[in-house]
Design a protein around this motif. Structure first.
Motif, mmCIF file in Angstrom:
data_model
loop_
_atom_site.group_PDB
_atom_site.id
_atom_site.type_symbol
_atom_site.label_atom_id
_atom_site.label_comp_id
_atom_site.label_asym_id
_atom_site.label_seq_id
_atom_site.Cartn_x
_atom_site.Cartn_y
_atom_site.Cartn_z
ATOM 1 N N ASN A 70 -2.957 -44.203 49.141
ATOM 2 C CA ASN A 70 -4.032 -43.246 49.404
ATOM 3 C C ASN A 70 -4.148 -42.293 48.227
ATOM 4 N N GLY B 138 -2.191 -39.706 63.635
ATOM 5 C CA GLY B 138 -3.573 -40.146 63.845
ATOM 6 C C GLY B 138 -4.306 -40.606 62.593
ATOM 7 N N PHE B 139 -3.795 -40.253 61.430
ATOM 8 C CA PHE B 139 -4.418 -40.642 60.145
ATOM 9 C C PHE B 139 -3.276 -41.067 59.231
ATOM 10 N N ALA B 140 -2.669 -42.189 59.583
ATOM 11 C CA ALA B 140 -1.350 -42.510 59.030
ATOM 12 C C ALA B 140 -1.362 -42.876 57.552
ATOM 13 N N GLY B 141 -2.479 -43.420 57.045
ATOM 14 C CA GLY B 141 -2.522 -43.830 55.638
ATOM 15 C C GLY B 141 -1.838 -45.174 55.432
ATOM 16 N N ILE C 8 1.206 -42.475 48.793
ATOM 17 C CA ILE C 8 0.183 -41.539 48.340
ATOM 18 C C ILE C 8 0.186 -41.513 46.821
ATOM 19 N N GLY D 198 4.375 -41.490 51.739
ATOM 20 C CA GLY D 198 3.579 -40.648 52.630
ATOM 21 C C GLY D 198 4.401 -40.158 53.811
ATOM 22 N N THR D 199 3.772 -39.367 54.647
ATOM 23 C CA THR D 199 4.486 -38.726 55.758
ATOM 24 C C THR D 199 5.070 -39.762 56.729
ATOM 25 N N GLU E 169 -4.526 -45.929 62.002
ATOM 26 C CA GLU E 169 -5.167 -45.932 60.683
ATOM 27 C C GLU E 169 -6.443 -46.773 60.799
ATOM 28 N N LYS E 170 -7.566 -46.185 60.417
ATOM 29 C CA LYS E 170 -8.853 -46.859 60.622
ATOM 30 C C LYS E 170 -9.114 -47.961 59.585
ATOM 31 N N ASP E 171 -8.620 -47.751 58.385
ATOM 32 C CA ASP E 171 -8.893 -48.690 57.298
ATOM 33 C C ASP E 171 -7.958 -49.912 57.384
ATOM 34 N N ASN F 281 -5.242 -50.303 54.556
ATOM 35 C CA ASN F 281 -4.177 -49.305 54.706
ATOM 36 C C ASN F 281 -3.278 -49.635 55.895
ATOM 37 N N GLU G 209 -7.593 -48.280 64.280
ATOM 38 C CA GLU G 209 -8.521 -47.684 65.255
ATOM 39 C C GLU G 209 -8.958 -46.310 64.758
ATOM 40 N N CYS H 52 -8.937 -42.428 65.178
ATOM 41 C CA CYS H 52 -7.965 -41.492 65.758
ATOM 42 C C CYS H 52 -8.448 -40.906 67.091
ATOM 43 N N ASP I 30 -4.142 -35.665 60.277
ATOM 44 C CA ASP I 30 -4.238 -35.339 58.855
ATOM 45 C C ASP I 30 -5.469 -36.002 58.202
ATOM 46 N N TYR J 243 -9.135 -36.361 56.009
ATOM 47 C CA TYR J 243 -9.730 -35.778 54.801
ATOM 48 C C TYR J 243 -10.842 -34.802 55.193
HETATM 49 C C1 LIG Z 1 -5.300 -37.925 54.243
HETATM 50 S S1 LIG Z 1 -5.066 -39.646 54.442
HETATM 51 C C2 LIG Z 1 -3.583 -39.697 55.376
HETATM 52 C C3 LIG Z 1 -2.317 -39.490 54.618
HETATM 53 C C4 LIG Z 1 -1.082 -39.584 55.489
HETATM 54 N N1 LIG Z 1 -1.135 -38.689 56.619
HETATM 55 C C5 LIG Z 1 0.171 -39.310 54.670
HETATM 56 O O1 LIG Z 1 0.702 -38.183 54.712
HETATM 57 O O2 LIG Z 1 0.630 -40.221 53.984
HETATM 58 C C6 LIG Z 1 -6.250 -40.040 55.662
HETATM 59 C C7 LIG Z 1 -6.219 -41.487 56.169
HETATM 60 O O3 LIG Z 1 -6.986 -41.549 57.362
HETATM 61 C C8 LIG Z 1 -7.722 -42.761 57.409
HETATM 62 N N2 LIG Z 1 -8.865 -42.493 58.297
HETATM 63 C C9 LIG Z 1 -10.090 -41.998 57.967
HETATM 64 N N3 LIG Z 1 -10.819 -41.789 59.084
HETATM 65 C C10 LIG Z 1 -10.040 -42.142 60.132
HETATM 66 C C11 LIG Z 1 -10.219 -42.123 61.550
HETATM 67 N N4 LIG Z 1 -11.348 -41.683 62.088
HETATM 68 N N5 LIG Z 1 -9.193 -42.510 62.331
HETATM 69 C C12 LIG Z 1 -8.023 -42.941 61.791
HETATM 70 N N6 LIG Z 1 -7.797 -42.998 60.456
HETATM 71 C C13 LIG Z 1 -8.794 -42.605 59.642
HETATM 72 C C14 LIG Z 1 -8.054 -43.044 55.960
HETATM 73 O O4 LIG Z 1 -8.256 -44.430 55.770
HETATM 74 C C15 LIG Z 1 -6.826 -42.515 55.225
HETATM 75 O O5 LIG Z 1 -5.885 -43.542 55.031
#
Ligand SMILES: C[S@@+](CC[C@H](N)C(=O)[O-])C[C@H]1O[C@@H](n2cnc3c(N)ncnc32)[C@H](O)[C@@H]1O
Length: 282
Positions: free
Chosen positions: A7, A45-48, A52, A63-64, A84-86, A89, A111, A113, A137, A139
């Protein structure tokens, strides 16, 4: 070599944010370790992708998600749930976890979040012995207020990154002429009606001009701080306590995000503030 599934985002505050969550998780598990009837869930919820690519780093950093999985003392979490939606990733994270942590009870799902926050809330209602540490977490403004509302009265400590400067502030236009789609986004994010949003952030004043009276609109000067305060107030309608914010700024010293924790537990609140406060500056 740089990994193309890393990411891309970062800065010193990325590291600080991860440190806060990991330090909190360790303290959290220490407390939970004393209550042997409690089962612990870590929900991200936004695992990546697991890695990073921080802008100031040559190599991608962990990452976290992976840092949380490394914690074994005083004990690991009972269940880990990563959303993670992507697709790319999700697959990268899944592969790393399967290889490095085959013995931990982990789920990695592709899915949105919002969908999974709601199903997690149902799970916690039906499994009263579970406590959840939730890390959200994004963007941008991807978390709907209707999802946060579902978390009411549950054993959740929620760490949430609120895009105050990079999200909400950009939609609150200086001239007050907010396009329809942006208003809808603000309403969904804050869970407020548009007149409440306008009245909160703008003031109107009648000015006497050569051609008669005209209405001047003013956007609040301390707007980004005000957005952070509003989100904290909104969280206080769902949770009993909300921590101070760790405020993240870019190189130009402009605020990008407020990072805060919501909980129904007073000890958890103190813990969060103790971890944030040394770094907390406005
Ligand atoms: C800021 S990064 C996360 C970094 C992670 N928390 C870490 O510390 O390593 C945001 C991630 O959320 C994913 N994402 C974006 N929209 C999303 C959604 N609606 N639901 C779940 N994941 C999503 C992106 O593909 C991206 O990988």
């Amino acid at each position: 070599m740089k990994d193309n599934t890393a990411n891309q985002f970062g800065g010193g505050w990325t590291e600080a944010k991860m440190e806060i969550v990991v330090n909190y998780a360790k303290a959290y598990l220490t407390i939970m370790n004393k209550q042997d009837w409690v089962k612990t869930l870590y929900f991200d919820g936004f695992a990546g992708s697991g890695l990073i690519e921080a802008s100031e780093e040559k190599e991608a950093i962990k990452g976290t998600a992976l840092r949380i999985l490394e914690i074994n003392e005083p004990k690991p979490f009972d269940i880990y749930y990563f959303v993670e939606k992507d697709k790319k990733n999700k697959e990268a994270l899944d592969a790393t976890i399967k290889e490095a942590y085959p013995n931990k009870k982990t789920y990695v799902v592709q899915e949105d979040c919002n969908v999974k926050l709601i199903t997690m809330a149902k799970y916690l209602k039906n499994n009263k012995n579970f406590r959840a540490l939730v890390f959200v977490d994004p963007y941008g403004m991807s978390v709907n207020w209707t999802s946060i509302e579902k978390l009411e009265k549950l054993g959740i400590d929620l760490w949430i990154l609120v895009p105050t400067g990079v999200g909400v502030n950009r939609l609150l236009k200086n001239d007050g002429k907010i396009p329809e789609g942006w208003f809808k986004k603000l309403e969904d994010f804050l869970g407020l009606e548009r007149n409440e949003i306008v009245n909160h952030f703008y003031s109107y004043k009648t000015v006497n001009t050569l051609f008669g009276d005209e209405t001047a609109i003013n956007k609040d000067v301390q707007i980004i701080q005000k957005i952070g305060d509003l989100y904290s107030q909104r969280l206080k309608t769902i949770f009993e306590h909300v921590s101070n914010s760790f405020v993240m700024r870019n190189k130009n010293n402009s605020i990008m995000y407020h990072f805060m924790m919501a909980t129904n537990n007073k000890t958890a609140l103190k813990l969060a503030n103790d971890i944030i406060n040394p770094k907390y500056k406005l």
